[in-house]
Write a protein that holds these residues in place. Structure first.
Motif: not given
Length: 417
Positions: A56-57, A63-65, A74-75, A288-291
């Motif tokens: 959730d956090r 959230h970003s690629n 992103g960082d 894009t992975p399952a981040i």
């Protein structure tokens, strides 16, 4: 009723199961008007609040690629994503994060390895598996064997559900190229002597893959001590989210294997004349992975790391021991798989009852188990049954729940006697 929150003996540490259960929100609900008794952990384990909060956090704050983003989100996302990879590396005691590949789960990890090793296989080569494998560790090798002319050869099991070591030694030969076996059986709960088997295989130069999907919820493997070439597992059985898993592979082998999928991230440079591949581990992580799922898996491992693993294993052993003690209270009940060394998994049948009926009737009493062939049809054929009922326990289960299971089974047996 016995309370696992106190030590069973003076030599066993206390395990506060009531406190642990409060970490798992789903366990507090009722099903069919009864308190949920969740005994289907071998199929998919429940998630602690720490995992839910971490995911959730991630979505709320970062959230970003990942990779190449020239901005703060992103960082943050990249740091969390790669931090989870380091958590997995530490969990497995792998030498480097280069050896940790994200996959969709155990099944994709095995398919990746099987396809990656296909160029090494020739007609007449043999791939050793065991008779107790999940289909995920049979079918990919059959598909590769059909393409290459290799042959999949099963190691036999004993009636007790232990690996037949005489069968293993007789089948291991100069034609063997790969040994792919389960660390722990999903049906029987049997813990295989994988260090011994890997050691024997390596004496002949055989490549080794261990399916750790059912092992990691109960043990923390050390891949360097095991000296296996590949180790695979799924997050959702390790109290993490679905949709992500891990392939550990020795770096020199991963370097030599061709990519499994093509697309973004797995490339170094693309032109219409020639494409070159990215470095490990990204060479095997197209797209894009399952981040968020990687972040969730890292949180699950961190959560487990805060528990007393010795106490956890003692608690799980007590659950299985109590279940074994109660088998005699259900007329016609037979355990499938009685190996000396097991995790808390109990596959069983009851004379005159179909496994699916047992599962449905238990569900009416709020008790969740699994029924069917458990993606292990060759093993079902060995035992001469179409399927079994399976209760699989986790450290958040209680002795009271074990007794509730058997009280319900007694009621079902009397109803149909």
């Amino acid at each position: 009723m016995t309370d696992l929150s106190v030590a069973n003996t003076a030599n066993q540490p206390a395990f506060d199961v009531d406190s642990i259960r409060r970490d798992f929100p789903i366990l507090s609900q009722q099903v069919n008007g009864k308190p949920l008794v969740y005994l289907d952990n071998g199929a998919s384990a429940q998630k602690p609040a720490a995992v839910l909060d971490a995911m959730d956090r991630y979505y709320r704050e970062m959230h970003s690629n990942v990779h190449r983003g020239a901005h703060t989100l992103g960082d943050r996302a990249t740091a969390a994503f790669e931090g989870a990879r380091e958590t997995v590396r530490s969990f497995l005691n792998a030498e480097s994060t280069r050896e940790i590949i994200w996959t969709r789960g155990t099944t994709e990890a095995i398919n990746l390895v099987a396809n990656g090793l296909a160029p090494r296989l020739r007609a007449g080569d043999e791939i050793l598996v065991t008779h107790m494998e999940h289909h995920a560790n049979i079918v990919p090798w059959q598909m590769v064997a059909e393409r290459t002319g290799a042959k999949v050869v099963p190691i036999q099991v004993t009636p007790a559900g232990e690996l037949d070591l005489d069968s293993f030694h007789s089948l291991l030969n100069d034609r063997t190229r790969v040994l792919a076996l389960t660390h722990v059986s999903n049906v029987l709960g049997t813990v295989n002597p994988v260090m011994e088997l890997v050691g024997e295989a390596k004496k002949r130069g055989v490549l080794t893959l261990l399916d750790g999907a059912q092992a990691v919820p109960h043990y923390q493997p050390d891949v360097q001590a095991l000296d296996c070439d590949f180790y695979v597992f799924s997050s959702h059985k390790l109290f993490g989210p679905t949709g992500i898993g891990v392939l550990y592979g020795k770096a020199e082998l991963l370097e030599a294997m061709p990519p499994y999928q093509g697309g973004g991230e797995m490339i170094e440079r693309v032109s219409f004349e020639r494409t070159t591949w990215n470095v490990l581990p990204y060479k095997f992580e197209a797209g894009t992975p399952a981040i968020a799922e990687a972040v969730g898996l890292g949180a699950a491992i961190d959560y487990l790391g805060r528990l007393d693993r010795q106490a956890m294993e003692a608690a799980e052993s007590a659950l299985l021991a109590r279940a074994n003690d109660l088998v005699a209270t259900v007329p016609g009940m037979e355990i499938i798989g009685t190996a000396a060394k097991k995790v808390p998994v109990m596959s069983f049948k009851i004379a005159g009852l179909h496994p699916s009926d047992i599962g449905t009737l238990l569900d009416q009493q709020g008790i969740a188990i699994r029924t069917g062939h458990h993606c292990a049809m060759p093993l079902m054929d060995f035992y001469g049954v179409p399927g079994t009922a399976r209760a699989s326990f986790a450290f958040y289960n209680t002795l009271d729940e074990v007794e509730q299971l058997f009280t319900a089974l007694q009621k079902i047996q009397r109803l149909f006697a």
